[in-house]
Scaffold this motif. Structure first.
Motif, PDB file in Angstrom:
ATOM      1  N   LEU A   1      52.089  76.604  16.980  1.00 57.49           N
ATOM      2  CA  LEU A   1      52.859  76.935  16.002  1.00 57.49           C
ATOM      3  C   LEU A   1      51.787  77.081  14.547  1.00 57.49           C
ATOM      4  N   GLY A   2      51.040  75.966  14.629  1.00 58.77           N
ATOM      5  CA  GLY A   2      49.821  76.089  13.706  1.00 58.77           C
ATOM      6  C   GLY A   2      48.856  77.132  14.071  1.00 58.77           C
ATOM      7  N   GLY A   3      48.493  77.544  15.248  1.00 59.58           N
ATOM      8  CA  GLY A   3      47.449  78.546  15.572  1.00 59.58           C
ATOM      9  C   GLY A   3      48.358  80.070  15.457  1.00 59.58           C
ATOM     10  N   ALA A   4      49.615  79.986  15.563  1.00 65.26           N
ATOM     11  CA  ALA A   4      50.328  81.314  15.172  1.00 65.26           C
ATOM     12  C   ALA A   4      50.244  81.514  13.728  1.00 65.26           C
ATOM     13  N   LEU A   5      50.313  80.460  12.800  1.00 65.31           N
ATOM     14  CA  LEU A   5      50.495  80.645  11.384  1.00 65.31           C
ATOM     15  C   LEU A   5      49.027  80.758  10.916  1.00 65.31           C
ATOM     16  N   ASP A   6      47.887  80.497  11.488  1.00 66.32           N
ATOM     17  CA  ASP A   6      46.726  80.788  11.280  1.00 66.32           C
ATOM     18  C   ASP A   6      46.311  82.369  11.189  1.00 66.32           C
ATOM     19  N   THR A   7      46.895  82.917  12.434  1.00 59.92           N
ATOM     20  CA  THR A   7      46.838  84.358  12.786  1.00 59.92           C
ATOM     21  C   THR A   7      47.551  85.092  11.819  1.00 59.92           C
ATOM     22  N   LEU A   8      48.834  84.555  11.256  1.00 60.68           N
ATOM     23  CA  LEU A   8      49.652  85.033  10.433  1.00 60.68           C
ATOM     24  C   LEU A   8      49.082  85.167   8.965  1.00 60.68           C
ATOM     25  N   ARG A   9      48.171  84.089   8.592  1.00 58.21           N
ATOM     26  CA  ARG A   9      47.377  84.156   7.288  1.00 58.21           C
ATOM     27  C   ARG A   9      46.421  85.173   7.348  1.00 58.21           C
ATOM     28  N   ARG A  10      45.731  85.754   8.557  1.00 60.01           N
ATOM     29  CA  ARG A  10      44.878  86.786   8.652  1.00 60.01           C
ATOM     30  C   ARG A  10      45.708  88.158   8.326  1.00 60.01           C
ATOM     31  N   THR A  11      46.582  88.400   9.142  1.00 63.74           N
ATOM     32  CA  THR A  11      47.382  89.547   9.092  1.00 63.74           C
ATOM     33  C   THR A  11      48.330  89.763   7.938  1.00 63.74           C
ATOM     34  N   HIS A  12      48.867  88.642   7.474  1.00 66.96           N
ATOM     35  CA  HIS A  12      50.115  88.814   6.423  1.00 66.96           C
ATOM     36  C   HIS A  12      49.977  87.293   5.323  1.00 66.96           C
ATOM     37  N   PRO A  13      48.799  87.371   4.679  1.00 67.70           N
ATOM     38  CA  PRO A  13      48.571  86.110   3.915  1.00 67.70           C
ATOM     39  C   PRO A  13      49.618  85.922   2.928  1.00 67.70           C
ATOM     40  N   SER A  14      49.889  86.765   2.229  1.00 70.30           N
ATOM     41  CA  SER A  14      51.184  86.600   1.460  1.00 70.30           C
ATOM     42  C   SER A  14      52.597  85.775   2.094  1.00 70.30           C
ATOM     43  N   LEU A  15      52.718  86.380   3.025  1.00 71.72           N
ATOM     44  CA  LEU A  15      54.068  85.575   3.850  1.00 71.72           C
ATOM     45  C   LEU A  15      53.514  84.230   4.314  1.00 71.72           C
ATOM     46  N   GLU A  16      52.443  84.090   4.888  1.00 72.72           N
ATOM     47  CA  GLU A  16      51.966  82.706   5.409  1.00 72.72           C
ATOM     48  C   GLU A  16      51.823  81.746   4.184  1.00 72.72           C
ATOM     49  N   GLU A  17      51.557  82.128   3.077  1.00 70.59           N
ATOM     50  CA  GLU A  17      51.388  81.082   1.986  1.00 70.59           C
ATOM     51  C   GLU A  17      52.781  80.742   1.398  1.00 70.59           C
ATOM     52  N   ARG A  18      53.854  81.354   2.003  1.00 69.21           N
ATOM     53  CA  ARG A  18      55.246  81.121   1.420  1.00 69.21           C
ATOM     54  C   ARG A  18      55.777  79.987   2.617  1.00 69.21           C
ATOM     55  N   LEU A  19      55.282  80.021   3.674  1.00 62.75           N
ATOM     56  CA  LEU A  19      55.486  78.910   4.718  1.00 62.75           C
ATOM     57  C   LEU A  19      54.803  77.595   4.775  1.00 62.75           C
ATOM     58  N   ARG A  20      53.566  77.836   4.398  1.00 61.77           N
ATOM     59  CA  ARG A  20      52.724  76.498   4.312  1.00 61.77           C
ATOM     60  C   ARG A  20      52.286  76.271   2.924  1.00 61.77           C
ATOM     61  N   ASP A  21      52.204  74.968   2.535  1.00 61.07           N
ATOM     62  CA  ASP A  21      51.938  74.495   1.312  1.00 61.07           C
ATOM     63  C   ASP A  21      50.219  74.597   1.305  1.00 61.07           C
ATOM     64  N   GLU A  22      49.840  74.029  -0.125  1.00 61.20           N
ATOM     65  CA  GLU A  22      48.503  74.017  -0.427  1.00 61.20           C
ATOM     66  C   GLU A  22      47.611  73.057   0.679  1.00 61.20           C
ATOM     67  N   TYR A  23      48.377  72.164   1.300  1.00 58.41           N
ATOM     68  CA  TYR A  23      47.602  71.290   2.058  1.00 58.41           C
ATOM     69  C   TYR A  23      47.750  71.704   3.756  1.00 58.41           C
ATOM     70  N   GLY A  24      48.401  72.800   3.878  1.00 62.73           N
ATOM     71  CA  GLY A  24      48.538  73.396   5.304  1.00 62.73           C
ATOM     72  C   GLY A  24      49.769  73.077   5.896  1.00 62.73           C
ATOM     73  N   GLY A  25      50.481  72.235   5.366  1.00 61.59           N
ATOM     74  CA  GLY A  25      51.834  71.759   6.038  1.00 61.59           C
ATOM     75  C   GLY A  25      52.818  72.715   5.891  1.00 61.59           C
ATOM     76  N   LEU A  26      54.137  72.466   6.565  1.00 64.17           N
ATOM     77  CA  LEU A  26      55.213  73.309   6.163  1.00 64.17           C
ATOM     78  C   LEU A  26      55.806  73.022   5.106  1.00 64.17           C
ATOM     79  N   ARG A  27      56.219  74.280   4.200  1.00 67.01           N
ATOM     80  CA  ARG A  27      56.773  73.704   3.095  1.00 67.01           C
ATOM     81  C   ARG A  27      58.070  73.124   3.292  1.00 67.01           C
ATOM     82  N   ARG A  28      58.756  72.195   2.511  1.00 63.97           N
ATOM     83  CA  ARG A  28      59.834  71.517   2.702  1.00 63.97           C
ATOM     84  C   ARG A  28      61.037  72.386   2.469  1.00 63.97           C
TER      85      ARG A  28
END
Length: 102
Positions: free
Chosen positions: A41-68
């Motif tokens: 899942l982390g790898g998929a979110l890394d790819t999502l960061r490159r293709t849709h950065p605005s979406l990915e930052e709403r799913l992960r916090d500033e430390y890279g963990g899933l937002r609560r």
């Protein structure tokens, strides 16, 4: 040998579709860290960061963990219960993103 790759479909709630052109789904490829691992899942979110950065930052916090306040289900299982960002993704995995219920 090539690293394993799988196509991952993120299914999004209406509240997050604004960040991806109002699409209900976003497909990305997840690449495993090594030849012997499965994509995560982390790898998929890394790819999502490159293709849709605005979406990915709403799913992960500033430390890279899933937002609560976000729940992510991988093939029907709550990702937090099956390894979080390290949970393995089977080929053709569907990842449902939902606002967390408290």
């Amino acid at each position: 040998m090539a690293k394993p790759i799988t196509l991952v479909t993120f299914v999004l709630p209406s509240t997050l579709r604004h960040w991806v052109g109002h699409q209900t789904e976003v497909k990305v490829f997840a690449v495993a860290a090594s030849d012997d691992d499965l994509p995560t899942l982390g790898g998929a979110l890394d790819t999502l960061r490159r293709t849709h950065p605005s979406l990915e930052e709403r799913l992960r916090d500033e430390y890279g963990g899933l937002r609560r306040h976000i729940s992510i289900f991988v093939c029907g299982e709550n990702a937090r219960r099956i390894g979080g960002l390290n949970c393995a993704l089977p080929p053709g995995a569907e990842v449902y993103v939902l606002p967390a219920l408290t």
